[in-house]
Write an enzyme that holds these catalytic residues in place. Structure first.
Site, PDB file in Angstrom:
ATOM      1  N   TRP A   1     -19.041  -5.281  10.718  1.00 26.88           N
ATOM      2  CA  TRP A   1     -18.695  -5.959  11.964  1.00 26.88           C
ATOM      3  C   TRP A   1     -18.554  -4.949  13.093  1.00 26.88           C
ATOM      4  O   TRP A   1     -17.901  -3.907  12.939  1.00 26.88           O
ATOM      5  CB  TRP A   1     -17.399  -6.738  11.795  1.00 26.88           C
ATOM      6  CG  TRP A   1     -17.536  -7.920  10.890  1.00 26.88           C
ATOM      7  CD1 TRP A   1     -18.704  -8.490  10.456  1.00 26.88           C
ATOM      8  CD2 TRP A   1     -16.489  -8.676  10.285  1.00 26.88           C
ATOM      9  NE1 TRP A   1     -18.444  -9.553   9.624  1.00 26.88           N
ATOM     10  CE2 TRP A   1     -17.091  -9.695   9.504  1.00 26.88           C
ATOM     11  CE3 TRP A   1     -15.098  -8.605  10.329  1.00 26.88           C
ATOM     12  CZ2 TRP A   1     -16.343 -10.619   8.773  1.00 26.88           C
ATOM     13  CZ3 TRP A   1     -14.351  -9.528   9.607  1.00 26.88           C
ATOM     14  CH2 TRP A   1     -14.972 -10.533   8.843  1.00 26.88           C
TER      15      TRP A   1
ATOM     16  N   LYS B   1       6.756  -3.799  16.570  1.00 25.78           N
ATOM     17  CA  LYS B   1       6.940  -2.465  15.994  1.00 25.78           C
ATOM     18  C   LYS B   1       7.583  -1.501  17.003  1.00 25.78           C
ATOM     19  O   LYS B   1       8.425  -0.689  16.643  1.00 25.78           O
ATOM     20  CB  LYS B   1       5.594  -1.910  15.509  1.00 25.78           C
ATOM     21  CG  LYS B   1       5.106  -2.531  14.201  1.00 25.78           C
ATOM     22  CD  LYS B   1       5.968  -2.080  13.032  1.00 25.78           C
ATOM     23  CE  LYS B   1       5.405  -2.506  11.699  1.00 25.78           C
ATOM     24  NZ  LYS B   1       6.267  -2.106  10.573  1.00 25.78           N
TER      25      LYS B   1
ATOM     26  N   ARG C   1     -11.518   6.512  14.277  1.00 27.66           N
ATOM     27  CA  ARG C   1     -10.174   6.394  13.729  1.00 27.66           C
ATOM     28  C   ARG C   1      -9.807   7.645  12.925  1.00 27.66           C
ATOM     29  O   ARG C   1     -10.673   8.299  12.337  1.00 27.66           O
ATOM     30  CB  ARG C   1     -10.068   5.170  12.783  1.00 27.66           C
ATOM     31  CG  ARG C   1     -10.272   3.813  13.447  1.00 27.66           C
ATOM     32  CD  ARG C   1      -9.125   3.450  14.368  1.00 27.66           C
ATOM     33  NE  ARG C   1      -9.294   2.130  14.973  1.00 27.66           N
ATOM     34  CZ  ARG C   1      -9.819   1.910  16.171  1.00 27.66           C
ATOM     35  NH1 ARG C   1     -10.254   2.929  16.892  1.00 27.66           N
ATOM     36  NH2 ARG C   1      -9.919   0.683  16.647  1.00 27.66           N
TER      37      ARG C   1
ATOM     38  N   PRO D   1       2.267   6.377  11.242  1.00 28.50           N
ATOM     39  CA  PRO D   1       1.040   6.823  10.580  1.00 28.50           C
ATOM     40  C   PRO D   1      -0.194   6.327  11.335  1.00 28.50           C
ATOM     41  O   PRO D   1      -0.135   5.299  12.011  1.00 28.50           O
ATOM     42  CB  PRO D   1       1.106   6.182   9.192  1.00 28.50           C
ATOM     43  CG  PRO D   1       2.222   5.203   9.235  1.00 28.50           C
ATOM     44  CD  PRO D   1       2.870   5.245  10.578  1.00 28.50           C
TER      45      PRO D   1
ATOM     46  N   LEU E   1       0.816  -1.216   0.000  1.00 30.31           N
ATOM     47  CA  LEU E   1       0.000   0.000   0.000  1.00 30.31           C
ATOM     48  C   LEU E   1       0.852   1.269   0.000  1.00 30.31           C
ATOM     49  O   LEU E   1       0.709   2.131  -0.872  1.00 30.31           O
ATOM     50  CB  LEU E   1      -0.916  -0.033   1.234  1.00 30.31           C
ATOM     51  CG  LEU E   1      -1.672   1.235   1.602  1.00 30.31           C
ATOM     52  CD1 LEU E   1      -2.623   1.645   0.483  1.00 30.31           C
ATOM     53  CD2 LEU E   1      -2.429   1.042   2.909  1.00 30.31           C
TER      54      LEU E   1
ATOM     55  N   LYS F   1     -16.645  -5.175   0.781  1.00 31.53           N
ATOM     56  CA  LYS F   1     -17.994  -5.616   1.180  1.00 31.53           C
ATOM     57  C   LYS F   1     -19.076  -4.845   0.428  1.00 31.53           C
ATOM     58  O   LYS F   1     -20.078  -5.421  -0.006  1.00 31.53           O
ATOM     59  CB  LYS F   1     -18.184  -5.414   2.687  1.00 31.53           C
ATOM     60  CG  LYS F   1     -17.623  -6.529   3.546  1.00 31.53           C
ATOM     61  CD  LYS F   1     -18.035  -6.275   4.997  1.00 31.53           C
ATOM     62  CE  LYS F   1     -17.715  -7.477   5.861  1.00 31.53           C
ATOM     63  NZ  LYS F   1     -18.178  -7.255   7.246  1.00 31.53           N
TER      64      LYS F   1
ATOM     65  N   TYR G   1       2.226  -7.892  17.161  1.00 30.39           N
ATOM     66  CA  TYR G   1       2.598  -6.898  16.150  1.00 30.39           C
ATOM     67  C   TYR G   1       3.040  -5.596  16.825  1.00 30.39           C
ATOM     68  O   TYR G   1       4.052  -4.991  16.445  1.00 30.39           O
ATOM     69  CB  TYR G   1       1.397  -6.642  15.231  1.00 30.39           C
ATOM     70  CG  TYR G   1       1.623  -5.601  14.170  1.00 30.39           C
ATOM     71  CD1 TYR G   1       2.326  -5.916  13.010  1.00 30.39           C
ATOM     72  CD2 TYR G   1       1.121  -4.309  14.310  1.00 30.39           C
ATOM     73  CE1 TYR G   1       2.532  -4.959  12.013  1.00 30.39           C
ATOM     74  CE2 TYR G   1       1.313  -3.358  13.329  1.00 30.39           C
ATOM     75  CZ  TYR G   1       2.017  -3.687  12.184  1.00 30.39           C
ATOM     76  OH  TYR G   1       2.216  -2.733  11.211  1.00 30.39           O
TER      77      TYR G   1
ATOM     78  N   ASN H   1      -4.369   5.223  10.567  1.00 32.14           N
ATOM     79  CA  ASN H   1      -4.883   4.192   9.652  1.00 32.14           C
ATOM     80  C   ASN H   1      -4.713   4.602   8.186  1.00 32.14           C
ATOM     81  O   ASN H   1      -5.371   5.537   7.727  1.00 32.14           O
ATOM     82  CB  ASN H   1      -6.364   3.935   9.921  1.00 32.14           C
ATOM     83  CG  ASN H   1      -6.588   3.266  11.268  1.00 32.14           C
ATOM     84  OD1 ASN H   1      -6.124   3.752  12.301  1.00 32.14           O
ATOM     85  ND2 ASN H   1      -7.294   2.161  11.264  1.00 32.14           N
TER      86      ASN H   1
END
Length: 323
Positions: free
Chosen positions: A210, A149, A217, A172, A20, A196, A145, A174
């Site tokens: 979900w 990091k 965020r 960063p 990304l 979705k 994770y 999100n």
């Protein structure tokens, strides 16, 4: 793989170069933000297994970088993290140690690594800032994770104190944009929702989100982040990390993010919230005050415009997108 723009004084190796953020940096450089003295080398897991020390060293010896942007990592969304915390810890620790140590051994002048806001303590005050990283345990859902990091910051400090290395890191919020992982099970929330909505539109079914939709965020568009990465590489001289984020006032709920996607993709169906699914952290509001002290005039792409561009990219590239 290599983009030379003239006589190169800097050879910049980008690990995770097809993901990304790597893809966004490649696009920004190709669109004219590279400099004549820079040669850019984008590598992926096909070029070397960075969990393997010998392969990592060989990659560095092959390309002889003077600068490194370190993006490579094992990543995933909330539910993948919950299932594989040990794997996230081990793989990322190996990758980070191999990259940073190879950079040190090769005499690399500067490394900019990519962290994440999930490294911050779960129980904290908001907004979080760069001084608070090590103030307590991260959220239990992705501790593997998060701790891996965090250790980049520890290692950067160690290389600076013992060897004078200019290794730093960015944090960063999100990230989303073209070339994201749009996998519904294992991807992050925004690309998962885009996928979705795409499928619900195809089948004429309701859109199931979900969780409650209430967690909040800060989202940063990958192309904005890419431009900031170039600034950090060229101008930012601190070893201490810097948060790269939109302001606190730009925070949106998951429901609002879903509504932006629904609007961008012209979805006319029903929205259903599956509250049996976990929400994860309610919020992790980050301060971009340090970034604003350096770059008071930086213009972020408006959220709905960035969502629209990402949805258009996904729809156009559906056959080949990661999903």
């Amino acid at each position: 793989m290599t983009e030379a723009v003239g006589p190169a004084a800097k050879r910049i190796l980008v690990t995770g170069g097809t993901g990304l953020v790597g893809s966004a940096i490649k696009k920004v450089v190709a669109d004219g933000e590279g400099q004549p003295d820079e040669e850019w080398i984008f590598v992926s897991s096909r070029d070397a297994d960075l969990t393997n020390a010998a392969e990592t060293k060989a990659l560095f010896e092959q390309h002889k970088p003077t600068h490194v942007i370190h993006l490579a990592a094992m990543v995933g969304g909330l539910f993948k993290n919950i299932r594989y915390n040990l794997d996230f810890w081990r793989r990322n620790i190996h990758i980070n140690d191999n990259v940073l140590h190879s950079a040190y051994e090769m005499g690399v002048q500067k490394v900019v690594s990519c962290l994440s806001t999930c490294i911050f303590p779960d129980k904290t005050t908001y907004p979080i800032d760069e001084s608070m990283i090590h103030n307590g345990p991260p959220h239990s859902s992705n501790f593997g994770y998060s701790y891996a990091k965090r250790m980049i910051d520890i290692q950067n400090r160690g290389y600076f104190e013992q060897h004078g290395c200019r290794f730093t890191a960015v944090i960063p919020t999100n990230v989303f944009g073209p070339h994201d992982n749009f996998n519904i099970e294992d991807g992050h929330v925004l690309p998962g929702l885009i996928h979705k909505v795409y499928l619900a539109k195809q089948t004429g079914s309701a859109l199931t989100i979900w969780g409650t939709g209430k967690p909040r965020r800060q989202f940063i568009y990958s192309l904005d982040l890419a431009r900031l990465f170039l600034w950090v590489l060229r101008e930012y001289d601190e070893v201490e990390p810097i948060i790269l984020s939109v302001g606190e006032e730009e925070e949106v709920s998951i429901r609002e993010a879903a509504e932006a996607i629904v609007e961008a993709m012209d979805f006319r169906g029903e929205l259903v919230f599956d509250t049996t699914k976990a929400d994860g952290q309610f919020k992790k509001t980050a301060s971009n005050a340090k970034l604003r002290r350096y770059l008071p005039g930086f213009q972020f792409t408006p959220f709905r415009q960035a969502v629209k561009e990402t949805c258009t990219w996904f729809t156009t590239n559906y056959a080949n997108a990661r999903k």
